[in-house]
Design an enzyme around this catalytic site. Structure first.
Site, PDB file in Angstrom:
ATOM      1  N   SER A  21       2.386   4.225   2.777  1.00 56.12           N
ATOM      2  CA  SER A  21       2.972   3.200   1.973  1.00 56.12           C
ATOM      3  C   SER A  21       2.660   3.745   0.418  1.00 56.12           C
ATOM      4  O   SER A  21       1.474   4.392   0.109  1.00 56.12           O
ATOM      5  CB  SER A  21       2.299   1.624   1.931  1.00 56.12           C
ATOM      6  OG  SER A  21       3.035   0.930   1.006  1.00 56.12           O
ATOM      7  N   TYR A  56      -4.238  -4.464   1.692  1.00 58.40           N
ATOM      8  CA  TYR A  56      -3.374  -3.848   2.668  1.00 58.40           C
ATOM      9  C   TYR A  56      -3.057  -2.184   2.035  1.00 58.40           C
ATOM     10  O   TYR A  56      -3.177  -1.270   3.005  1.00 58.40           O
ATOM     11  CB  TYR A  56      -1.875  -4.430   2.136  1.00 58.40           C
ATOM     12  CG  TYR A  56      -0.658  -3.618   2.465  1.00 58.40           C
ATOM     13  CD1 TYR A  56      -0.373  -3.461   3.941  1.00 58.40           C
ATOM     14  CD2 TYR A  56       0.231  -2.850   1.682  1.00 58.40           C
ATOM     15  CE1 TYR A  56       0.820  -2.964   4.262  1.00 58.40           C
ATOM     16  CE2 TYR A  56       1.120  -2.135   2.001  1.00 58.40           C
ATOM     17  CZ  TYR A  56       1.507  -2.016   3.494  1.00 58.40           C
ATOM     18  OH  TYR A  56       2.472  -1.323   3.865  1.00 58.40           O
TER      19      TYR A  56
END
Ligand SMILES: NC(=O)c1ccc[n+]([C@@H]2O[C@H](COP(=O)([O-])OP(=O)(O)OC[C@H]3O[C@@H](n4cnc5c(N)ncnc54)[C@H](OP(=O)(O)O)[C@@H]3O)[C@@H](O)[C@H]2O)c1
Length: 246
Positions: free
Chosen positions: A142, A155
């Site tokens: 990501s 995250y």
């Protein structure tokens, strides 16, 4: 003939979003796709759609938090198709929040799915790849790990852990196995459904509606990495909406 033709590709988290788009694109280009996720009704419908279009797809209920499930998915691919070419570590969740919220259960969940789930994928597929003398890991990371923002700490931490282990795996892999990391920015998927902090969720959904990429854009990156000749390893791809500044 495309390098994708005939390849056996496992995709975790294949029931929606990036995983689903990847399964459809690779199957259209001749791959035999092996789909894993928890909601089997989604996988069944997707596999049927692929088969109806003339492709090959099988599926199995897979929770990447369970090592046995991930091993069973690899065994299914090998038993049915006699080999495994690619393992796409795609399953992931993002129940993000500020640290002060102390949503420790969400932290645990992200570590279990996004990090340990990827490790279980490696543990299941690496021995097969070694025995065959070929194989390719594609890890979906990501941009959240590239520009770190408030609420994204855990995250991003899980995603950057995958970035780090991917680099070590690449170096250990030698000249026969390939490792690719793909870091998407905002992509229009069901990703926000995993968010438990409703205020943060609505902010993310708003940004997604403004600019998110279609998941097919990320699927094309996966296909690009896979379709290279065996001696060409695509290391890292970052793909984000042109409008995504940070
Ligand atoms: N969307 C974005 O903006 C974005 C940006 C950067 C990176 N990513 C990454 O892209 C990947 C795919 O996400 P997405 O955006 O396509 O979201 P998505 O539409 O929510 O898809 C995630 C998939 O993962 C599966 N999944 C969740 N927990 C699982 C578990 N424990 N075991 C197996 N499968 C599980 C879900 O299916 P079940 O619930 O049926 O298991 C679902 O099919 C994730 O790794 C995410 O971190 C997304």
């Amino acid at each position: 003939m495309s390098e994708i033709q005939g390849k056996v590709v496992i995709i975790t988290g294949a029931g929606s979003g990036i995983g689903q788009a990847t399964a459809l694109l690779l199957a259209e280009r001749g791959a035999k796709v092996v789909l894993g996720a928890r909601r089997t009704e989604r996988l069944e419908a997707l596999a049927q759609r692929i088969v109806d279009a003339g492709g090959e797809a099988i599926y199995a209920a897979t929770d990447v938090k369970r090592r046995d499930d991930v091993e069973a998915l690899v065994n299914l691919a090998c038993e049915r198709y006699g080999k495994l070419d690619v393992f796409v570590n795609n399953a992931g969740i993002g129940p993000i929040s500020l640290f002060d919220e102390l949503r420790v259960d969400d932290w645990d969940e992200m570590i279990d799915v996004n990090l340990k789930g990827v490790l279980y994928g490696i543990a299941a597929a690496l021995p097969v790849f070694r025995q065959q003398g070929f194989g390719h890991f594609v890890n979906i990371i990501s941009t959240a790990g590239l520009i770190i923002k408030p609420t994204m700490g855990v995250y991003a931490g899980t995603k950057n852990a995958v970035r780090t282990l991917s680099e070590a795996l690449r170096q250990e892999a030698g000249d026969k196995l390939r490792v690719t990391g793909i870091s998407p920015g905002f992509v229009r998927t069901e990703f926000a459904d995993s968010m438990t902090d409703l205020e943060v969720k609505s902010q993310i959904v708003e940004r997604m509606e403004q600019m998110a990429l279609p998941p097919e854009a990320v699927a094309r990156c996966v296909a690009f990495a896979i379709e290279q000749p065996a001696e060409v390893e695509v290391g890292d791809i970052v793909i984000r909406p042109t409008a995504q500044g940070g």
